[in-house]
Motif scaffolding. Sequence first.
Motif, mmCIF file in Angstrom:
data_model
loop_
_atom_site.group_PDB
_atom_site.id
_atom_site.type_symbol
_atom_site.label_atom_id
_atom_site.label_comp_id
_atom_site.label_asym_id
_atom_site.label_seq_id
_atom_site.Cartn_x
_atom_site.Cartn_y
_atom_site.Cartn_z
ATOM 1 N N PRO A 76 1.226 10.572 0.900
ATOM 2 C CA PRO A 76 2.056 9.421 1.259
ATOM 3 C C PRO A 76 1.402 8.611 2.373
ATOM 4 O O PRO A 76 0.735 9.173 3.251
ATOM 5 C CB PRO A 76 3.360 10.056 1.746
ATOM 6 C CG PRO A 76 2.962 11.408 2.227
ATOM 7 C CD PRO A 76 1.842 11.847 1.321
ATOM 8 N N ARG A 77 1.570 7.295 2.314
ATOM 9 C CA ARG A 77 1.054 6.439 3.379
ATOM 10 C C ARG A 77 2.044 5.336 3.675
ATOM 11 O O ARG A 77 2.419 4.566 2.789
ATOM 12 C CB ARG A 77 -0.298 5.836 3.006
ATOM 13 C CG ARG A 77 -0.999 5.187 4.206
ATOM 14 C CD ARG A 77 -2.344 4.557 3.878
ATOM 15 N NE ARG A 77 -2.198 3.384 3.055
ATOM 16 C CZ ARG A 77 -2.672 3.276 1.828
ATOM 17 N NH1 ARG A 77 -3.301 4.288 1.267
ATOM 18 N NH2 ARG A 77 -2.496 2.172 1.162
ATOM 19 N N ALA A 78 2.515 5.271 4.908
ATOM 20 C CA ALA A 78 3.371 4.176 5.359
ATOM 21 C C ALA A 78 2.489 3.039 5.849
ATOM 22 O O ALA A 78 1.418 3.260 6.402
ATOM 23 C CB ALA A 78 4.280 4.653 6.486
ATOM 24 N N ALA A 79 2.931 1.823 5.601
ATOM 25 C CA ALA A 79 2.217 0.599 6.004
ATOM 26 C C ALA A 79 0.927 0.432 5.202
ATOM 27 O O ALA A 79 0.626 1.220 4.301
ATOM 28 C CB ALA A 79 1.934 0.592 7.509
ATOM 29 N N PHE A 80 0.178 -0.623 5.530
ATOM 30 C CA PHE A 80 -1.063 -0.889 4.807
ATOM 31 C C PHE A 80 -2.189 -0.013 5.337
ATOM 32 O O PHE A 80 -2.117 0.549 6.438
ATOM 33 C CB PHE A 80 -1.438 -2.367 4.941
ATOM 34 C CG PHE A 80 -0.585 -3.297 4.111
ATOM 35 C CD1 PHE A 80 -0.407 -3.079 2.755
ATOM 36 C CD2 PHE A 80 0.028 -4.401 4.696
ATOM 37 C CE1 PHE A 80 0.365 -3.940 1.985
ATOM 38 C CE2 PHE A 80 0.802 -5.266 3.933
ATOM 39 C CZ PHE A 80 0.969 -5.034 2.583
ATOM 40 N N PHE A 81 -3.261 0.071 4.541
ATOM 41 C CA PHE A 81 -4.376 0.990 4.824
ATOM 42 C C PHE A 81 -5.019 0.738 6.183
ATOM 43 O O PHE A 81 -5.521 1.663 6.808
ATOM 44 C CB PHE A 81 -5.444 0.861 3.731
ATOM 45 C CG PHE A 81 -6.280 -0.390 3.824
ATOM 46 C CD1 PHE A 81 -5.751 -1.624 3.481
ATOM 47 C CD2 PHE A 81 -7.589 -0.326 4.277
ATOM 48 C CE1 PHE A 81 -6.515 -2.776 3.573
ATOM 49 C CE2 PHE A 81 -8.361 -1.475 4.368
ATOM 50 C CZ PHE A 81 -7.824 -2.708 4.023
ATOM 51 N N ASP A 82 -4.985 -0.531 6.635
ATOM 52 C CA ASP A 82 -5.669 -0.884 7.879
ATOM 53 C C ASP A 82 -4.692 -1.043 9.036
ATOM 54 O O ASP A 82 -5.024 -1.646 10.050
ATOM 55 C CB ASP A 82 -6.482 -2.169 7.688
ATOM 56 C CG ASP A 82 -5.643 -3.324 7.162
ATOM 57 O OD1 ASP A 82 -4.465 -3.090 6.785
ATOM 58 O OD2 ASP A 82 -6.147 -4.455 7.121
ATOM 59 N N GLU A 83 -3.484 -0.492 8.874
ATOM 60 C CA GLU A 83 -2.474 -0.584 9.926
ATOM 61 C C GLU A 83 -2.117 0.806 10.440
ATOM 62 O O GLU A 83 -2.155 1.786 9.690
ATOM 63 C CB GLU A 83 -1.191 -1.242 9.393
ATOM 64 C CG GLU A 83 -1.352 -2.699 9.020
ATOM 65 C CD GLU A 83 -0.072 -3.254 8.400
ATOM 66 O OE1 GLU A 83 0.243 -4.425 8.669
ATOM 67 O OE2 GLU A 83 0.608 -2.538 7.646
ATOM 68 N N ASP A 84 -1.728 0.854 11.698
ATOM 69 C CA ASP A 84 -1.142 2.064 12.260
ATOM 70 C C ASP A 84 0.369 1.953 12.089
ATOM 71 O O ASP A 84 0.983 1.057 12.672
ATOM 72 C CB ASP A 84 -1.513 2.149 13.745
ATOM 73 C CG ASP A 84 -0.894 3.371 14.417
ATOM 74 O OD1 ASP A 84 -0.086 4.078 13.775
ATOM 75 O OD2 ASP A 84 -1.224 3.609 15.591
ATOM 76 N N PRO A 85 0.977 2.826 11.292
ATOM 77 C CA PRO A 85 2.421 2.693 11.063
ATOM 78 C C PRO A 85 3.242 2.701 12.351
ATOM 79 O O PRO A 85 4.300 2.077 12.404
ATOM 80 C CB PRO A 85 2.765 3.884 10.162
ATOM 81 C CG PRO A 85 1.565 4.755 10.142
ATOM 82 C CD PRO A 85 0.392 3.925 10.509
ATOM 83 N N ALA A 86 2.722 3.360 13.375
ATOM 84 C CA ALA A 86 3.438 3.375 14.657
ATOM 85 C C ALA A 86 3.476 1.997 15.301
ATOM 86 O O ALA A 86 4.361 1.712 16.121
ATOM 87 C CB ALA A 86 2.782 4.375 15.611
#
Length: 263
Positions: A76-86
């Motif tokens: 699972p991955r939240a947000a886009f690949f080049d973003e820090d979800p935090a």
Amino acid sequence: MKLATWNVNSLRARIGRVAQWIEQVHPDVLMLQETKCKDEDFPAQAFHELGYESVHFGKSQWNGVAIISRIGIEDPRAAFFDEDPAEVSECRVISATCGGIRLYSVYVPNGRSLESEHYQSKLAWLGHLRDDLEATCSADQMVGVFGDFNVAPEDRDVWDISQFVGATHVTEEERAALQALCAWGLYDAVRELHPDEDALYTWWDYRGGSFHRGWGMRIDLGLVSAPLRSQLRFAGIDRDARKGPQPSDHAPLVIELDLESGN
DNA sequence: ATGGTAGCGCTGCTA
């Protein structure tokens, strides 16, 4: 394999209806948007009791996306690949691999008005989504991008195009951004199976009896890559879920593929 | 007649 997407307009307000719908329809994977809750308030236990794993990305009373699966959730991955979800302020995308399919639950920004900075952000967000696919997936893999796109792909996807002069959701720019996303290698499942059918709406305004007047828009989409396109068996909108007490203003979209779900 | 509804959370914003 049965995949579904539903903008539920607050999961806390809708968990009863959503649970009932899952028991009735038994999707293998359900993508949710506008959960409008923080991760700590996400009702994972309710889905677990129905036999589903879940992942959620939400930080506030706005936005919020989830993937609910009874065939497993990997990577699972939240947000886009080049973003820090935090560091992300608006939770609008989560992806995961379920049954060998890379699935996205997306809630594209509304855009508010053509003059708004949010309209430009909407166009950029769709570009970012394409960048994410480019960076993390291959179009010859099984990929599905499901959710509320806040774009009606064609004039026939709204009840009366003359009502949309100067409005968002129907502009050439928004449609071009959606086209550019699809040009990566995605196909609109509903259009693949219903090329000539109109009024395939997924959203109706709460106001003014829009649902009963048939004043809707087709803005929730299931986009699938070529390996899934060739397996499309069914695509439909469950309008019954828009009826009755306290409905979401969106109806669920259900896509069935000629693939075994594995369990 | 320039309206209307729903959710969140408490004043008005977002959709």
